[in-house]
Enzyme design. Structure first.
Site, mmCIF file in Angstrom:
data_model
loop_
_atom_site.group_PDB
_atom_site.id
_atom_site.type_symbol
_atom_site.label_atom_id
_atom_site.label_comp_id
_atom_site.label_asym_id
_atom_site.label_seq_id
_atom_site.Cartn_x
_atom_site.Cartn_y
_atom_site.Cartn_z
ATOM 1 N N ASN A 62 0.876 -1.184 0.000
ATOM 2 C CA ASN A 62 0.000 0.000 0.000
ATOM 3 C C ASN A 62 0.908 1.228 0.000
ATOM 4 O O ASN A 62 2.108 1.108 0.275
ATOM 5 C CB ASN A 62 -0.986 -0.059 1.190
ATOM 6 C CG ASN A 62 -0.318 0.148 2.538
ATOM 7 O OD1 ASN A 62 0.404 1.118 2.747
ATOM 8 N ND2 ASN A 62 -0.552 -0.767 3.469
ATOM 9 N N ASN A 106 -8.197 -7.649 9.533
ATOM 10 C CA ASN A 106 -8.216 -8.368 8.262
ATOM 11 C C ASN A 106 -8.255 -9.891 8.419
ATOM 12 O O ASN A 106 -8.095 -10.614 7.429
ATOM 13 C CB ASN A 106 -7.006 -7.976 7.405
ATOM 14 C CG ASN A 106 -6.933 -6.484 7.143
ATOM 15 O OD1 ASN A 106 -5.950 -5.833 7.470
ATOM 16 N ND2 ASN A 106 -7.979 -5.925 6.567
ATOM 17 N N ARG A 158 0.114 -11.408 2.083
ATOM 18 C CA ARG A 158 -0.774 -11.550 3.240
ATOM 19 C C ARG A 158 -1.599 -12.842 3.184
ATOM 20 O O ARG A 158 -2.169 -13.247 4.209
ATOM 21 C CB ARG A 158 -1.680 -10.326 3.389
ATOM 22 C CG ARG A 158 -0.905 -9.062 3.783
ATOM 23 C CD ARG A 158 -1.765 -8.078 4.542
ATOM 24 N NE ARG A 158 -2.153 -8.559 5.868
ATOM 25 C CZ ARG A 158 -2.993 -7.905 6.678
ATOM 26 N NH1 ARG A 158 -3.536 -6.772 6.299
ATOM 27 N NH2 ARG A 158 -3.305 -8.402 7.867
ATOM 28 N N ARG A 204 -8.963 -3.497 -2.369
ATOM 29 C CA ARG A 204 -8.605 -4.814 -1.818
ATOM 30 C C ARG A 204 -9.736 -5.826 -2.029
ATOM 31 O O ARG A 204 -9.559 -6.801 -2.739
ATOM 32 C CB ARG A 204 -8.283 -4.695 -0.331
ATOM 33 C CG ARG A 204 -7.022 -3.885 -0.031
ATOM 34 C CD ARG A 204 -5.770 -4.574 -0.543
ATOM 35 N NE ARG A 204 -4.551 -3.884 -0.212
ATOM 36 C CZ ARG A 204 -3.873 -4.028 0.919
ATOM 37 N NH1 ARG A 204 -4.305 -4.835 1.875
ATOM 38 N NH2 ARG A 204 -2.758 -3.362 1.124
ATOM 39 N N HIS A 237 -8.504 0.416 2.560
ATOM 40 C CA HIS A 237 -9.511 -0.399 3.249
ATOM 41 C C HIS A 237 -10.605 0.556 3.743
ATOM 42 O O HIS A 237 -10.292 1.692 4.128
ATOM 43 C CB HIS A 237 -8.926 -1.098 4.495
ATOM 44 C CG HIS A 237 -8.177 -2.361 4.227
ATOM 45 N ND1 HIS A 237 -6.989 -2.660 4.865
ATOM 46 C CD2 HIS A 237 -8.459 -3.427 3.420
ATOM 47 C CE1 HIS A 237 -6.565 -3.853 4.454
ATOM 48 N NE2 HIS A 237 -7.426 -4.332 3.575
ATOM 49 N N ASP A 265 -11.995 0.726 6.532
ATOM 50 C CA ASP A 265 -11.793 1.226 7.904
ATOM 51 C C ASP A 265 -10.713 2.309 8.001
ATOM 52 O O ASP A 265 -10.441 2.830 9.080
ATOM 53 C CB ASP A 265 -11.520 0.075 8.886
ATOM 54 C CG ASP A 265 -10.181 -0.616 8.660
ATOM 55 O OD1 ASP A 265 -9.417 -0.218 7.758
ATOM 56 O OD2 ASP A 265 -9.903 -1.585 9.402
ATOM 57 N N ALA A 285 3.115 0.867 8.225
ATOM 58 C CA ALA A 285 2.550 -0.245 7.459
ATOM 59 C C ALA A 285 1.197 0.123 6.871
ATOM 60 O O ALA A 285 0.538 -0.700 6.223
ATOM 61 C CB ALA A 285 2.402 -1.479 8.354
ATOM 62 N N CYS A 300 -7.342 -1.100 12.728
ATOM 63 C CA CYS A 300 -6.738 -2.245 12.022
ATOM 64 C C CYS A 300 -6.152 -3.267 12.974
ATOM 65 O O CYS A 300 -5.997 -4.438 12.614
ATOM 66 C CB CYS A 300 -5.578 -1.802 11.135
ATOM 67 S SG CYS A 300 -5.903 -0.485 10.014
#
Ligand code: ARG
Length: 273
Positions: free
Chosen positions: A22, A72, A91, A142, A171, A173, A261, A267
């Protein structure tokens, strides 16, 4: 309901920047492990001791630096859990660990088909206290829009897909935070025009708390709401004031190590109820 919230969290033992998936991530921007640990523990102190949440800890795994971002892991509704299907292979390696946790904790696990991207509670968020259960699902960056057709059928609820158009807010959120009182903290420019109209149509003006750009870029929307308590990243004074004006008790926590990150308070948690 205070004290009844359960959150899944994962300690940052192996948190680092090992790849770039990202716009916030730069491998040259190294994590300070001691600072990261201290910041994470401070967040846990706010959520557990001050807001009264019950924290469930997932064991971290070496070589999975983003596993701290349990939002996630998947999404949990009642006793049912749907584990994520990550877009990025980096991921995807977390999937079996999250799924095993749900299995071993008695959840009824429903797996989405392979290749259908869905990144859990990072992209699927419910607005509480609306007359009907109302969910919003972020897509394009995503998760995929078609995941929400499937999840809406599974949970027998309406999921409104909203398109995320700014790569920094990858994302849902990161730019959208439903609050316990029925309010919505959000950053409208992260959404396409149609999504903005739908949000305005579904959430009345008095309940839409719009975050300023500078604070949205510090992830002000990546907040955790437990009852009247809201934990949010430090450095967002206008958002703090906005929340307080609406009756929330705010807890600003320095989480800049996790911003490296592309993540912050929300998150780092997954709502389990
Ligand atoms: N580095 C992680 C990623 O890009 C950060 C995830 C943040 N999680 C979230 N729910 N916004 O996937």
């Amino acid at each position: 309901m205070e004290g009844m919230s359960r959150l899944l969290v994962c300690p940052p033992d192996y948190f680092s920047i090992d790849y770039e998936i990202n716009p916030w991530m730069r491998m040259s921007n190294r994590v300070d492990p001691d600072r990261a640990r201290a910041q994470w523990h401070e967040l846990m102190n706010v959520l557990g001791s001050q807001a009264g949440a019950v924290l469930e800890r997932l064991a971290p795994v070496p070589g999975l630096p983003d596993m701290v971002f349990t939002a996630n892991a998947g999404v949990v509704v009642g006793r049912r859990a749907v584990p994520s299907r990550f877009r990025h292979p980096e991921r995807r390696r977390e999937e079996p660990y999250f799924e095993a946790w749900f299995q071993s904790h008695g959840y009824e696990v429903t797996r989405l088909e392979e290749g259908l991207y869905f990144e859990g509670a990072g992209d699927l968020l419910g607005v509480p206290e609306s007359p009907q259960p109302l969910w919003f699902g972020g897509y394009r960056q995503r998760s995929e829009m078609r995941a929400y057709t499937r999840l809406g059928d599974l949970f027998e609820c309406e999921i409104i897909p909203v398109e995320l158009v700014d790569g920094r807010f990858y994302h849902l959120d990161t730019c959208f935070c439903p609050l316990s009182g029925g309010d919505l903290l959000y950053y409208p420019p992260a959404f396409d025009r149609y999504a903005r109209v739908v949000i305005e149509d579904r959430v009345c003006e008095a309940r839409r708390l719009v975050v300023a750009e500078m604070e949205a870029l510090r992830f002000a929307c990546n907040a955790v709401c437990i009852g009247r308590h809201v934990a949010l990243p430090a450095g967002c004074p206008q958002t703090v004031q906005l929340l307080q004006e609406h009756g929330y008790e705010t807890h600003a926590v320095a989480l800049d190590e996790f911003m490296k990150a592309g993540g912050s308070a929300k998150c780092l948690t997954l709502a389990l109820d």
